[in-house]
Write a protein that holds these residues in place. Sequence first.
Motif, PDB file in Angstrom:
ATOM      1  N   ASP A  48      24.036  32.036 -51.972  1.00 51.51           N
ATOM      2  CA  ASP A  48      23.606  31.249 -53.127  1.00 51.51           C
ATOM      3  C   ASP A  48      23.284  32.147 -54.325  1.00 51.51           C
ATOM      4  N   LEU A  49      24.265  32.899 -54.738  1.00 48.56           N
ATOM      5  CA  LEU A  49      24.105  33.819 -55.866  1.00 48.56           C
ATOM      6  C   LEU A  49      24.948  33.333 -57.043  1.00 48.56           C
ATOM      7  N   ALA A  50      24.407  33.490 -58.243  1.00 45.42           N
ATOM      8  CA  ALA A  50      25.168  33.176 -59.459  1.00 45.42           C
ATOM      9  C   ALA A  50      25.799  34.466 -59.969  1.00 45.42           C
ATOM     10  N   VAL A  51      27.108  34.511 -60.008  1.00 44.28           N
ATOM     11  CA  VAL A  51      27.826  35.702 -60.489  1.00 44.28           C
ATOM     12  C   VAL A  51      28.144  35.488 -61.967  1.00 44.28           C
ATOM     13  N   LEU A  52      27.583  36.346 -62.832  1.00 45.32           N
ATOM     14  CA  LEU A  52      27.692  36.151 -64.281  1.00 45.32           C
ATOM     15  C   LEU A  52      28.220  37.415 -64.953  1.00 45.32           C
ATOM     16  N   PRO A  53      29.204  37.276 -65.833  1.00 45.15           N
ATOM     17  CA  PRO A  53      29.719  38.452 -66.561  1.00 45.15           C
ATOM     18  C   PRO A  53      28.855  38.766 -67.771  1.00 45.15           C
ATOM     19  N   LEU A  54      28.915  40.008 -68.221  1.00 43.65           N
ATOM     20  CA  LEU A  54      28.202  40.415 -69.436  1.00 43.65           C
ATOM     21  C   LEU A  54      29.002  41.518 -70.116  1.00 43.65           C
ATOM     22  N   HIS A  55      29.613  41.173 -71.230  1.00 46.33           N
ATOM     23  CA  HIS A  55      30.317  42.170 -72.041  1.00 46.33           C
ATOM     24  C   HIS A  55      30.475  41.640 -73.452  1.00 46.33           C
ATOM     25  N   GLY A  56      30.943  42.478 -74.349  1.00 47.21           N
ATOM     26  CA  GLY A  56      30.932  42.156 -75.767  1.00 47.21           C
ATOM     27  C   GLY A  56      31.890  41.074 -76.202  1.00 47.21           C
ATOM     28  N   ASP A  57      32.904  40.748 -75.395  1.00 51.72           N
ATOM     29  CA  ASP A  57      33.892  39.756 -75.810  1.00 51.72           C
ATOM     30  C   ASP A  57      33.525  38.331 -75.413  1.00 51.72           C
ATOM     31  N   LEU A  58      32.404  38.163 -74.740  1.00 49.45           N
ATOM     32  CA  LEU A  58      31.992  36.824 -74.328  1.00 49.45           C
ATOM     33  C   LEU A  58      31.383  36.058 -75.501  1.00 49.45           C
ATOM     34  N   THR A  59      31.305  34.747 -75.347  1.00 45.83           N
ATOM     35  CA  THR A  59      30.613  33.951 -76.357  1.00 45.83           C
ATOM     36  C   THR A  59      29.113  34.204 -76.252  1.00 45.83           C
ATOM     37  N   VAL A  60      28.391  33.803 -77.283  1.00 46.69           N
ATOM     38  CA  VAL A  60      26.940  33.984 -77.284  1.00 46.69           C
ATOM     39  C   VAL A  60      26.299  33.270 -76.098  1.00 46.69           C
ATOM     40  N   ASP A  61      26.746  32.044 -75.831  1.00 46.88           N
ATOM     41  CA  ASP A  61      26.165  31.288 -74.716  1.00 46.88           C
ATOM     42  C   ASP A  61      26.410  31.990 -73.383  1.00 46.88           C
ATOM     43  N   GLU A  62      27.595  32.534 -73.212  1.00 44.98           N
ATOM     44  CA  GLU A  62      27.915  33.234 -71.958  1.00 44.98           C
ATOM     45  C   GLU A  62      27.051  34.484 -71.803  1.00 44.98           C
ATOM     46  N   GLN A  63      26.851  35.193 -72.899  1.00 43.34           N
ATOM     47  CA  GLN A  63      26.001  36.389 -72.842  1.00 43.34           C
ATOM     48  C   GLN A  63      24.557  36.004 -72.525  1.00 43.34           C
ATOM     49  N   ARG A 119      23.469  33.442 -70.855  1.00 42.27           N
ATOM     50  CA  ARG A 119      23.313  33.037 -69.458  1.00 42.27           C
ATOM     51  C   ARG A 119      23.105  34.241 -68.554  1.00 42.27           C
ATOM     52  N   ALA A 120      23.748  35.348 -68.869  1.00 42.31           N
ATOM     53  CA  ALA A 120      23.597  36.540 -68.045  1.00 42.31           C
ATOM     54  C   ALA A 120      22.245  37.209 -68.250  1.00 42.31           C
ATOM     55  N   VAL A 121      21.713  37.123 -69.454  1.00 42.34           N
ATOM     56  CA  VAL A 121      20.507  37.876 -69.807  1.00 42.34           C
ATOM     57  C   VAL A 121      19.223  37.089 -69.525  1.00 42.34           C
ATOM     58  N   LYS A 122      19.258  35.789 -69.774  1.00 43.49           N
ATOM     59  CA  LYS A 122      18.025  35.009 -69.651  1.00 43.49           C
ATOM     60  C   LYS A 122      17.655  34.759 -68.195  1.00 43.49           C
ATOM     61  N   PRO A 123      16.335  34.597 -67.919  1.00 46.07           N
ATOM     62  CA  PRO A 123      15.903  34.308 -66.548  1.00 46.07           C
ATOM     63  C   PRO A 123      16.520  33.000 -66.040  1.00 46.07           C
ATOM     64  N   ALA A 124      16.701  32.931 -64.724  1.00 40.72           N
ATOM     65  CA  ALA A 124      17.272  31.730 -64.097  1.00 40.72           C
ATOM     66  C   ALA A 124      16.604  31.511 -62.754  1.00 40.72           C
ATOM     67  N   LYS A 125      16.635  30.264 -62.290  1.00 40.96           N
ATOM     68  CA  LYS A 125      16.050  29.951 -60.989  1.00 40.96           C
ATOM     69  C   LYS A 125      16.863  30.561 -59.844  1.00 40.96           C
ATOM     70  N   GLN A 126      18.171  30.601 -60.028  1.00 43.45           N
ATOM     71  CA  GLN A 126      19.052  31.147 -58.995  1.00 43.45           C
ATOM     72  C   GLN A 126      19.160  32.654 -59.153  1.00 43.45           C
ATOM     73  N   ARG A 127      19.194  33.346 -58.023  1.00 44.36           N
ATOM     74  CA  ARG A 127      19.371  34.800 -58.092  1.00 44.36           C
ATOM     75  C   ARG A 127      20.741  35.123 -58.704  1.00 44.36           C
ATOM     76  N   LYS A 128      20.732  36.152 -59.567  1.00 45.65           N
ATOM     77  CA  LYS A 128      21.952  36.464 -60.307  1.00 45.65           C
ATOM     78  C   LYS A 128      22.535  37.809 -59.855  1.00 45.65           C
ATOM     79  N   VAL A 129      23.874  37.865 -59.879  1.00 47.13           N
ATOM     80  CA  VAL A 129      24.594  39.138 -59.803  1.00 47.13           C
ATOM     81  C   VAL A 129      25.289  39.285 -61.153  1.00 47.13           C
ATOM     82  N   ILE A 130      24.776  40.186 -61.985  1.00 50.57           N
ATOM     83  CA  ILE A 130      25.271  40.342 -63.355  1.00 50.57           C
ATOM     84  C   ILE A 130      26.290  41.468 -63.373  1.00 50.57           C
ATOM     85  N   LEU A 131      27.526  41.121 -63.665  1.00 50.56           N
ATOM     86  CA  LEU A 131      28.611  42.105 -63.738  1.00 50.56           C
ATOM     87  C   LEU A 131      28.757  42.536 -65.187  1.00 50.56           C
ATOM     88  N   SER A 132      28.349  43.769 -65.481  1.00 48.88           N
ATOM     89  CA  SER A 132      28.248  44.202 -66.866  1.00 48.88           C
ATOM     90  C   SER A 132      29.044  45.478 -67.122  1.00 48.88           C
TER      91      SER A 132
END
Length: 855
Positions: free
Chosen positions: A250-265, A267-280
């Motif tokens: 039950d992990l949220a896999v989220l990308p983080l890089h400069g070409d993403l939209t603001v909302d996508e970025q 989602r990776a940075v802000k706290p979340a209830k689900q544990r995150k795996v941030i691919l940066s």
Amino acid sequence: MLAALPIDDVLPQLVAAVRDRRVAVLVAPPGAGKTTRVPGALRDAGVVTGEIVVLQPRRLAARLAATRVASERRVELGGEVGYEVRFDRKVSAATQIRFVTEGVLTRRLLSDPELRGVGCVIIDEFHERHLDGDLALALVARLRERRPELALVVMSATLDAEPVAAYLGDAAPAPDGAPAPIIRSEGRVFPVTVEHLDQPDDRHLGKQIAGAVRRIAQANLDGDVLVFLPGAGEIRRATEDLADVAATFDLAVLPLHGDLTVDEQDRAVKPAKQRKVILSTNVAETSVTIDGVVCVIDSGLARIARHSPWSGLPSLQIEPVSRASCAQRAGRAGRTRPGRVVRLYTKHDHDTRRAFEVPEIGRTDLAGAALELHGAGLAGLGALRWYEAPPAVAAAAAEELLARLGAIADGTITALGRRMLRFPVHPRLGRIVCEAEGRGVAKEACVIAALVGARELRLERRGPQGAAKISAPSDLIEDLDALLDARSHHLRADRLRRDGLDIATAHTVDKTAKQLERIARDERPAPASDEDVDRELQIAILSGFPDRVGKRRSPRSADIVFAGGGSGTLAASSAVVDAELMVAVDVAETGARGAASRVQIRRASAIEASWLLDLYLDRIEERDELVWNAQKNRVERIVQMTYDGLAIDEQRDVEGARRAGRPAAELLARQAIAAGIEKFVDRDELAQWRARVTLVAKVAPNSGLVAPTDDHLAEVIGRACEGAISFEELRKSSLLALLDAGLGEHRALVDRLAPTHLGLPRRRRVEIHYELDQPPWIASRMQDFFGLARAPAVGDGRVPLVLHLLAPNQRPVQVTQDLPGFWVKHYPGLRKQLMRRYPKHAWPEDPTALIDGER
């Protein structure tokens, strides 16, 4: 009430340093809070009058930092706190703390050298040593000579602070000559467990990450995981490889890089209830702090900014990061509690890496920076006092390129150069768009400029096995057509996949092109036909690469010869298979380590010779000369037009060489002498003639005859070449007869003293053999010498011949110059043997008596 951060303890020291000296160096570890707290602290303390500009190395970092500071100060983003990055800004007249990328500040400094309204410049993460950061530092330091009240703060996590403090001190000398104050924040470091591989893992990177995340999740993971990967492509593949692990735990896999939209970025940075795996990418290495991270997985890789020595255009190459970057990444795991770092490389690998990255100023193209300085009225790169000066060779190359592009002349920026400065791209690409503006194809050129600065759009052409499926005059225009078609279908992913186009590249190119299109302005109507549009675009591409013109060695050959020297090979991935002339736009240097590199042209664009005449007449030279055709071994007249030494038009005239007369004969003679006179006469006959003349010159020293030398032979060849233009004609000219005729009055003397033949009692003509530095000799049957009491001689009897006496089967029986001695000493014994072996032959007891018998 703001949460306490480690940096808070040293903020009073920093405020005091800025108040008293106006310069300071701040060293604080990742996560200490320097990026978010320092600008507000300086503003709130009242030590700065005017706007505070904070430099960030990346767009994402600038936006996130501005968002964080605005949140902490409880103001709306774009009001008191804002950000400005390339093609994106959120600021207003009320903005007092402005986060910008380095290039934005550089351009502002160049357009407004006084930085009116700015009271402080903060250069964050200076240890990354981007070229724009170094340039900004040098420009602000220079400005402080006129505006000493302007504050300057340099911040970093892993900086060697003393040299920077000394540099700032020189820029703002204190009465006692002290360097700038250094403030250090020790931070709040929690224990971090660092794990290395026992041995290298050969699996695909995504598989390695999936395995590491599974192990971590099985160990009761109670926070988020931050994974450092080289780029967006690796992030996408890792996301696919993590699908099963994410579903299991039950992990949220989220990308983080400069070409993403603001909302996508976000989602990776802000706290979340689900544990995150941030691919940066390395954007999370500095400036960007992500709460909740308890584990870092480090691939040890990043896309490092390099530049192509061929074009000067920037490129990102996957390389191991430095030990300093490894430490930065590890620090992200221990910011708020004990953490864990899993490095996907061995400890030996880590320990043998370079300590720091090589600063960009020492490894990147400097043409853009040089043009910006010229635009500000400065005399190029040499006009600044740099923290670390650029290499002299690179600085000279930048100036030379700008001159070739027409951006500067006599060290001063031109009107064209100022037009190029409007576009935040490499000067080559700016030159292409400017040329296109004057031809009515600016919009299309903006796409081409974006394509040149991006990865290959077509997947089929990527990699060592990449190959083009069609033939076209320009790889860039082919990609332009593909992107425009994709635009007409709204860049739909299914359509891009169907056409074999890389989705991320297509979106990146589209975004950059639209940003450039907002700046570009056509100066005349668009051409009427597609063919005319393509032609104008090809000319525009040429204008950006005038120093990269090449020509095929032969029709449809992949071997390309470049103007100015050098050669390369057209890769199978290029569709330009027919054009004779082209510009090489994208080039890779290939070859095994330690071996000579080879230039491989991956993308090219056809040109016509007439375009070079129109645009670069000053670099065109006409040649009308005689040349040697080595394949046909003949002199030819060539009328040639060259561009930087490269023949772009050529006509060969064989009979024109004959009409040239003496110059053609002299060229033929030089080639004939180099080839050797033996190619035009029988080798043995020449050796015989030369030995005869040499012998006579020796035995008749008062005759005036001189032994023939190489120079003498060369003179004869020169006379033989008169009226001829080829080796074939020279072979028909009877060089030996010319040599003989060249003896003049000595010819009869040579024939008398060194005859070619002589007669024997029983044989009318026997050839005399002459060799240099050897006595002459003849060979004949022994019976032919019967009747001779003495050996024959030449040179008026002064040079006895060596006699090769042969048996009836033509095999040698004796070699001698002493014929009387042979008759007396050896003949009687030989006579008995020969009589038994050849009983039908006469073998007289007295060989000096002439006998009748068979001949």
